[in-house]
Scaffold this motif. Structure first.
Motif, short mmCIF file in Angstrom:
data_model
loop_
_atom_site.label_atom_id
_atom_site.label_comp_id
_atom_site.label_asym_id
_atom_site.label_seq_id
_atom_site.Cartn_x
_atom_site.Cartn_y
_atom_site.Cartn_z
N LYS A 71 28.01 58.08 -11.97
CA LYS A 71 27.80 57.74 -13.38
C LYS A 71 27.52 56.24 -13.50
O LYS A 71 27.97 55.44 -12.68
N ALA A 72 26.80 55.87 -14.55
CA ALA A 72 26.42 54.47 -14.75
C ALA A 72 27.63 53.54 -14.72
O ALA A 72 27.56 52.45 -14.14
N ALA A 73 28.73 53.93 -15.33
CA ALA A 73 29.92 53.07 -15.37
C ALA A 73 30.47 52.75 -13.99
O ALA A 73 31.12 51.73 -13.80
N ASP A 74 30.17 53.61 -13.02
CA ASP A 74 30.68 53.41 -11.66
C ASP A 74 29.67 52.78 -10.72
O ASP A 74 29.96 52.56 -9.55
N MET A 75 28.48 52.48 -11.22
CA MET A 75 27.46 51.84 -10.40
C MET A 75 27.63 50.32 -10.46
O MET A 75 27.94 49.79 -11.52
N PRO A 76 27.43 49.62 -9.35
CA PRO A 76 27.53 48.16 -9.39
C PRO A 76 26.49 47.53 -10.31
O PRO A 76 26.69 46.46 -10.83
N GLU A 77 25.38 48.20 -10.50
CA GLU A 77 24.32 47.73 -11.40
C GLU A 77 24.26 48.72 -12.55
O GLU A 77 23.35 49.52 -12.67
N SER A 78 25.28 48.68 -13.41
CA SER A 78 25.58 49.79 -14.31
C SER A 78 24.49 50.17 -15.30
O SER A 78 24.06 51.31 -15.31
N ILE A 79 24.05 49.29 -16.15
CA ILE A 79 23.03 49.70 -17.13
C ILE A 79 21.67 49.38 -16.53
O ILE A 79 21.29 48.23 -16.39
N GLN A 80 20.96 50.46 -16.20
CA GLN A 80 19.64 50.32 -15.58
C GLN A 80 18.59 50.94 -16.49
O GLN A 80 18.88 51.83 -17.27
N MET A 81 17.38 50.44 -16.35
CA MET A 81 16.26 50.93 -17.15
C MET A 81 15.08 51.13 -16.21
O MET A 81 14.86 50.32 -15.31
N ALA A 82 14.34 52.23 -16.42
CA ALA A 82 13.18 52.50 -15.57
C ALA A 82 12.07 53.17 -16.37
O ALA A 82 12.34 53.93 -17.29
N SER A 83 10.86 52.85 -16.00
CA SER A 83 9.69 53.54 -16.52
C SER A 83 9.22 54.47 -15.40
O SER A 83 8.56 54.03 -14.45
N THR A 84 9.58 55.74 -15.51
CA THR A 84 9.37 56.67 -14.41
C THR A 84 7.92 57.08 -14.22
O THR A 84 7.58 57.65 -13.19
N SER A 85 7.05 56.77 -15.16
CA SER A 85 5.64 57.12 -15.01
C SER A 85 4.80 55.97 -14.47
O SER A 85 3.61 56.14 -14.22
N ASP A 86 5.40 54.81 -14.26
CA ASP A 86 4.66 53.68 -13.70
C ASP A 86 4.24 54.00 -12.27
O ASP A 86 4.98 54.65 -11.53
N TYR A 87 3.09 53.50 -11.86
CA TYR A 87 2.63 53.69 -10.49
C TYR A 87 3.48 52.89 -9.51
O TYR A 87 3.78 53.36 -8.43
N LYS A 88 3.87 51.70 -9.90
CA LYS A 88 4.70 50.83 -9.08
C LYS A 88 6.03 50.68 -9.81
O LYS A 88 6.23 49.77 -10.60
N THR A 89 6.92 51.61 -9.55
CA THR A 89 8.13 51.79 -10.35
C THR A 89 9.09 50.60 -10.33
O THR A 89 9.82 50.39 -11.28
N GLY A 90 9.08 49.84 -9.27
CA GLY A 90 10.01 48.71 -9.16
C GLY A 90 9.70 47.57 -10.10
O GLY A 90 10.56 46.74 -10.40
N ARG A 91 8.47 47.48 -10.60
CA ARG A 91 8.07 46.36 -11.46
C ARG A 91 8.83 46.36 -12.77
O ARG A 91 9.11 45.31 -13.33
N ARG A 92 9.13 47.53 -13.30
CA ARG A 92 9.84 47.58 -14.59
C ARG A 92 11.17 48.30 -14.43
O ARG A 92 11.65 48.92 -15.37
#
Length: 169
Positions: A134-155
């Protein structure tokens, strides 16, 4: 004495390598809005959480970095649905953009039209869990991603702290 000196340097290197945790438990929505809001990990549970599936994270060249499995999240536009933007007419919505910033200062940008007028908006998530954590247990807890991006790491943001709503002139 030599062993003691070696142990000291090993221990000192370990201490100096540690950094303060940037883990976030909430983020703000502010700027060109009628009322600022704070979204917490707990308040994210009131939204519809979607199963996103597995997500390959790539760098700016498209090179594979890592894979997140069993990703779940809340659409950013669902979270923003409670936000009233300062826009005197619907035409002005096309001038609005969102600056999403992480605790380390890394920022990404989305336009209002991108989120609400294209398919991209159906793929921008605040991640509530991945890899069976769960997000609360992740060291980088609140994450955001654009899953349709070709290069996903950029956003792909770790430790989101703010979404600043701005308007071009």
């Amino acid at each position: 004495m030599k062993k003691l000196l070696i142990l000291f340097f090993l221990y000192a290197g370990d201490v100096f390598a540690q950094t303060d945790s940037l883990q976030t438990k909430q983020f703000t929505i502010s700027g060109n809005v009628e009322t600022e809001s704070v979204i917490t990990l707990d308040s994210l549970q009131q939204y519809h959480v979607k199963a996103i599936g597995d997500l390959n994270i790539t760098d700016h060249t498209g090179k594979f970095k890592h894979r997140d499995n069993m990703v779940r999240g809340v659409l950013l536009k669902d979270i923003l649905s409670h936000t009233k933007f300062k826009a005197d007419s619907p035409k002005l919505l096309s001038r609005i953009y969102f600056v999403c910033t992480a605790a380390d200062g890394y920022s990404v940008v989305y336009s209002w039209n991108e989120l609400y007028n294209t398919a991209v908006g159906d793929h921008v998530f605040i991640i509530t869990g991945k890899n069976k954590v769960k997000a609360a247990d992740m060291p980088e807890s609140i994450q955001m991603a654009s899953t349709s991006d070709y290069k996903t790491g950029r956003r792909y943001i770790h430790n989101l702290v703010s979404i600043d709503v701005r308007q071009i002139k």
